[in-house]
Scaffold this active site. Sequence first.
Site, PDB file in Angstrom:
ATOM      1  N   GLU A 208       9.720  25.089 -43.649  1.00 51.07           N
ATOM      2  CA  GLU A 208       8.343  25.543 -43.449  1.00 51.07           C
ATOM      3  C   GLU A 208       7.887  25.076 -42.069  1.00 51.07           C
ATOM      4  O   GLU A 208       8.031  23.913 -41.724  1.00 51.07           O
ATOM      5  CB  GLU A 208       7.452  24.963 -44.567  1.00 51.07           C
ATOM      6  CG  GLU A 208       5.960  25.038 -44.334  1.00 51.07           C
ATOM      7  CD  GLU A 208       5.409  26.462 -44.194  1.00 51.07           C
ATOM      8  OE1 GLU A 208       5.642  27.291 -45.088  1.00 51.07           O
ATOM      9  OE2 GLU A 208       4.729  26.727 -43.168  1.00 51.07           O
TER      10      GLU A 208
ATOM     11  N   ASP B 231      11.128  25.576 -37.605  1.00 55.09           N
ATOM     12  CA  ASP B 231      11.103  27.024 -37.460  1.00 55.09           C
ATOM     13  C   ASP B 231      12.328  27.631 -38.164  1.00 55.09           C
ATOM     14  O   ASP B 231      13.471  27.355 -37.787  1.00 55.09           O
ATOM     15  CB  ASP B 231      11.133  27.342 -35.954  1.00 55.09           C
ATOM     16  CG  ASP B 231      10.998  28.829 -35.687  1.00 55.09           C
ATOM     17  OD1 ASP B 231      11.053  29.613 -36.656  1.00 55.09           O
ATOM     18  OD2 ASP B 231      10.844  29.198 -34.507  1.00 55.09           O
TER      19      ASP B 231
ATOM     20  N   ASP C 123       9.835  33.767 -47.765  1.00 62.00           N
ATOM     21  CA  ASP C 123       8.486  33.797 -48.343  1.00 62.00           C
ATOM     22  C   ASP C 123       7.497  33.605 -47.190  1.00 62.00           C
ATOM     23  O   ASP C 123       6.941  32.529 -47.001  1.00 62.00           O
ATOM     24  CB  ASP C 123       8.363  32.673 -49.384  1.00 62.00           C
ATOM     25  CG  ASP C 123       7.002  32.658 -50.046  1.00 62.00           C
ATOM     26  OD1 ASP C 123       6.214  33.591 -49.812  1.00 62.00           O
ATOM     27  OD2 ASP C 123       6.722  31.701 -50.796  1.00 62.00           O
TER      28      ASP C 123
ATOM     29  N   THR D 194       4.375  34.931 -44.251  1.00 63.06           N
ATOM     30  CA  THR D 194       3.083  35.599 -44.152  1.00 63.06           C
ATOM     31  C   THR D 194       3.334  37.028 -43.648  1.00 63.06           C
ATOM     32  O   THR D 194       4.473  37.464 -43.564  1.00 63.06           O
ATOM     33  CB  THR D 194       2.167  34.863 -43.152  1.00 63.06           C
ATOM     34  OG1 THR D 194       2.883  34.730 -41.924  1.00 63.06           O
ATOM     35  CG2 THR D 194       1.795  33.490 -43.649  1.00 63.06           C
TER      36      THR D 194
HETATM   37  N1  AG3 Z   1       3.382  35.164 -48.929  1.00 61.83           N
HETATM   38  C1  AG3 Z   1       3.161  36.597 -48.801  1.00 61.83           C
HETATM   39  C2  AG3 Z   1       1.755  36.937 -48.803  1.00 61.83           C
HETATM   40  C3  AG3 Z   1       1.387  38.092 -47.956  1.00 61.83           C
HETATM   41  C4  AG3 Z   1       0.004  38.434 -48.308  1.00 61.83           C
HETATM   42  N2  AG3 Z   1      -0.580  39.303 -47.374  1.00 61.83           N
HETATM   43  C5  AG3 Z   1      -1.899  39.578 -47.338  1.00 61.83           C
HETATM   44  N3  AG3 Z   1      -2.718  39.031 -48.166  1.00 61.83           N
HETATM   45  N4  AG3 Z   1      -2.328  40.412 -46.444  1.00 61.83           N
HETATM   46  C6  AG3 Z   1       2.691  34.456 -49.923  1.00 61.83           C
HETATM   47  C7  AG3 Z   1       3.061  33.033 -49.971  1.00 61.83           C
HETATM   48  C8  AG3 Z   1       3.184  32.559 -51.346  1.00 61.83           C
HETATM   49  N5  AG3 Z   1       4.108  31.489 -51.487  1.00 61.83           N
END
Ligand code: AG3
Length: 292
Positions: A110, A141, A159, A161
């Site tokens: 992370e 990274d 996982d 963003t």
């Molecule tokens: N990761 C992906 C979330 C993407 C959401 N996008 C948005 N809300 N526009 C979530 C992390 C969970 N561990």
Amino acid sequence: MTTYGRVEFSEFHSESVGLIFKVEKILLSKKSKFQDLMVFETKSHGRVLTLDGLVMVTEKDEFIYHEMIAHVPLYSHPNPKKVLIIGGGDGGTAREVLRHKSIEQVDMVEIDEEVINASKEFLPTMSVAFKDSRLNLIIGDGVEFVKDKKDEYDVIIIDSTDPISIGEGLFTRKFYSDCKKALKEGGILVNQSESPFYDPKWVEGIYDKLNDIFKVVKSYTAFCPTYPAIWSFGYCLKDGGEVKFNEEAYKSDNLEFKYYNKDIHFASFSLPTFMKKIVYKGKEWENIMRVN
Ligand code: AG3
């Protein structure tokens, strides 16, 4: 935003449509080295974590995304022992991965330590994962981390963003190809691949790139109520093949799920027509075979 004395948080899913939370209390609001972080309390969805104004998890529905990003690849692998999670700072994905008996080690990379700290402080149902001795947490990274890895992981889970700002590097051909190299023979890569309804261009770009690198690329979906519409996951087999189901592991783990089950395992690969066009470009995929 304040409307008639109410504090609200909103995320727009398109120019004109979005999701609103009525905020009871802001628990954390800060700028980390990488992004804006917020945790707030709501009545119906519990605590909500946002990054750069985008909803990442809510206590009420995180189980859907986390069960689906973890169990679909893990129960389609014959014997997953070593897993790499890239991103996932809230701990939800790691929590689900670590429920599998076969798992010996999870490396989780992370980039933003502040997300982990926020989860430890405010999201106890997700941060339980950080107490598991099989979890090897690396702050760094993910793009750099996979560069020199070879034949190490049974499953890689990305996982991330959205593909903007810090997330961008996790959506490139080079990164996907490094991940492929980092997978063992028969390895599986899964990534969160955005909303085909609201962001078809992003989704198309993701699958075009995955297809350039992996032998077999499929997509499966889940309905995550606090994300923009139907949510997609990329599913890539390093050495080709079809989606399988490891009945033996599933029975022996005997886990209780709230969303995932054997039917969903296969059904989630059945795509609505508009999505097939984006992901498969008119090619029909009939090889989602039930093995077991
Ligand atoms: N990761 C992906 C979330 C993407 C959401 N996008 C948005 N809300 N526009 C979530 C992390 C969970 N561990």
